[in-house]
Write an enzyme that holds these catalytic residues in place. Structure first.
Site, PDB file in Angstrom:
ATOM      1  CB  SER A   1      -0.907   0.011   1.232  1.00 49.64           C
ATOM      2  OG  SER A   1      -1.575   1.248   1.283  1.00 49.64           O
TER       3      SER A   1
ATOM      4  CG  HIS B   1      -3.898  -1.374  -1.794  1.00 48.40           C
ATOM      5  ND1 HIS B   1      -5.027  -2.065  -2.210  1.00 48.40           N
ATOM      6  CD2 HIS B   1      -4.304  -0.589  -0.769  1.00 48.40           C
ATOM      7  CE1 HIS B   1      -6.058  -1.703  -1.461  1.00 48.40           C
ATOM      8  NE2 HIS B   1      -5.650  -0.808  -0.571  1.00 48.40           N
TER       9      HIS B   1
ATOM     10  CG  ASP C   1      -5.196   2.668   0.663  1.00 46.29           C
ATOM     11  OD1 ASP C   1      -6.145   1.897   0.459  1.00 46.29           O
ATOM     12  OD2 ASP C   1      -4.123   2.315   1.203  1.00 46.29           O
TER      13      ASP C   1
ATOM     14  CG  MET D   1      -8.260   7.399   2.391  1.00 43.65           C
ATOM     15  SD  MET D   1      -7.351   7.426   3.929  1.00 43.65           S
ATOM     16  CE  MET D   1      -6.677   5.753   3.934  1.00 43.65           C
TER      17      MET D   1
ATOM     18  CG  HIS E   1      -9.302   0.562  -0.905  1.00 44.63           C
ATOM     19  ND1 HIS E   1      -8.761   0.279   0.330  1.00 44.63           N
ATOM     20  CD2 HIS E   1     -10.652   0.594  -0.720  1.00 44.63           C
ATOM     21  CE1 HIS E   1      -9.726   0.139   1.226  1.00 44.63           C
ATOM     22  NE2 HIS E   1     -10.889   0.345   0.616  1.00 44.63           N
TER      23      HIS E   1
ATOM     24  CG  MET F   1     -11.380   3.694   1.690  1.00 41.75           C
ATOM     25  SD  MET F   1      -9.853   3.590   2.646  1.00 41.75           S
ATOM     26  CE  MET F   1      -8.669   3.628   1.316  1.00 41.75           C
TER      27      MET F   1
ATOM     28  CG  MET G   1     -12.092  -2.416   4.585  1.00 46.09           C
ATOM     29  SD  MET G   1     -10.511  -1.843   3.924  1.00 46.09           S
ATOM     30  CE  MET G   1      -9.611  -1.301   5.372  1.00 46.09           C
TER      31      MET G   1
ATOM     32  CG  ASP H   1      -6.502  -2.678   2.751  1.00 44.95           C
ATOM     33  OD1 ASP H   1      -5.432  -2.476   3.330  1.00 44.95           O
ATOM     34  OD2 ASP H   1      -7.097  -1.809   2.071  1.00 44.95           O
TER      35      ASP H   1
END
Ligand code: DX5
Ligand code: ZN
Length: 223
Positions: free
Chosen positions: A8, A33, A35, A37, A66, A68, A137, A175
């Site tokens: 990540s 990966h 992320d 957000m 991913h 979020m 998660m 994750d």
């Protein structure tokens, strides 16, 4: 299929991102990966398209994005154009999940759905065949470096049972708080994609840690 490793980028050194990307390129890792957000779906803001573009410029492995974020439909096209190979949306953030999955796939990306720790896998029963991946998660999303929630093992087993005979090639990603002590049990419970942030990037030799994670043989326990 042997399991995949997805370091990540959230835990990378943003002041020297290129070196960390090169390290992952040269390692046994399979994916990056990434992320995203938004500060609304989760109580944290990570980074957006300019940083994603910078990652893409140097990354030689697929980008596993991913999301979020609330209402992800608004940005799916942009993430596909930014080079995402896998786009994962949260079950809890989608009003019309079936439509969202279809939109991701129509753009040529693999579609994933992430489940928060409180969301049971059974809620995916009606869309399982339409999915490429389920992300379980194992912490509450929003931050790296959190403690692994051990209930995750049961969720992985339940998901594997749900997919058996229906979607045997389902990617099952875990994750949050993944390390070399819990990774063998996670693989034995059904996970076939391991995300790891802090455990990899805070190690003295991150490439070696990735190699050890990749080298786990199902059925064995390292810890
Ligand atoms: C958490 C993110 C994770 C995070 C994992 O919301 O989705 O991908 O980067 O970091 P670690 O492995 O440090 O828990
Ligand atoms: Zn993530």
């Amino acid at each position: 299929m042997s399991h995949l490793i997805a370091p990540s980028v959230l835990a990378a050194n943003f002041a020297d991102l290129r070196s960390d990307i090169e390290m992952v390129n040269e390692s046994a890792a399979d994916w990056f990966h990434v992320d995203i957000m938004d500060g609304v779906f989760v109580p944290n803001i990570s980074f957006g398209f300019p940083v994603l573009d910078a990652i893409r410029r140097y990354a030689k492995k697929p980008l596993d994005v991913h999301l979020m974020i609330v209402d992800p439909d608004r940005y799916i096209e942009q993430f596909a154009a930014a080079g995402a190979a896998v786009i994962t949306v949260h079950y809890e953030a989608c009003r019309h999940l079936h439509r969202t999955i279809g939109a991701i796939r129509s753009l040529g990306c693999r579609a994933g759905v992430a489940l928060n720790p409180h969301t049971p896998v059974s809620l995916l029963d009606d869309v399982l065949e339409d999915l490429d991946m389920v992300l379980v998660m194992s912490v509450n999303p929003g931050f790296g470096g959190q403690k692994f929630i051990s209930r995750t093992y049961e969720k992985l087993r339940a998901l594997k049972a749900l997919a058996a005979g229906r979607k045997d090639d389902l990617l099952i990603e875990v994750d949050g708080g993944v390390n070399l002590s819990n990774a063998p049990d996670l693989i034995n419970a059904g996970a076939n994609v391991l995300v790891a942030g802090n455990f990899v990037f805070s190690a003295e030799n991150p490439g070696e840690v990735i190699g050890s994670m990749k080298g786990i043989t199902p059925g064995t326990r390292l810890a």
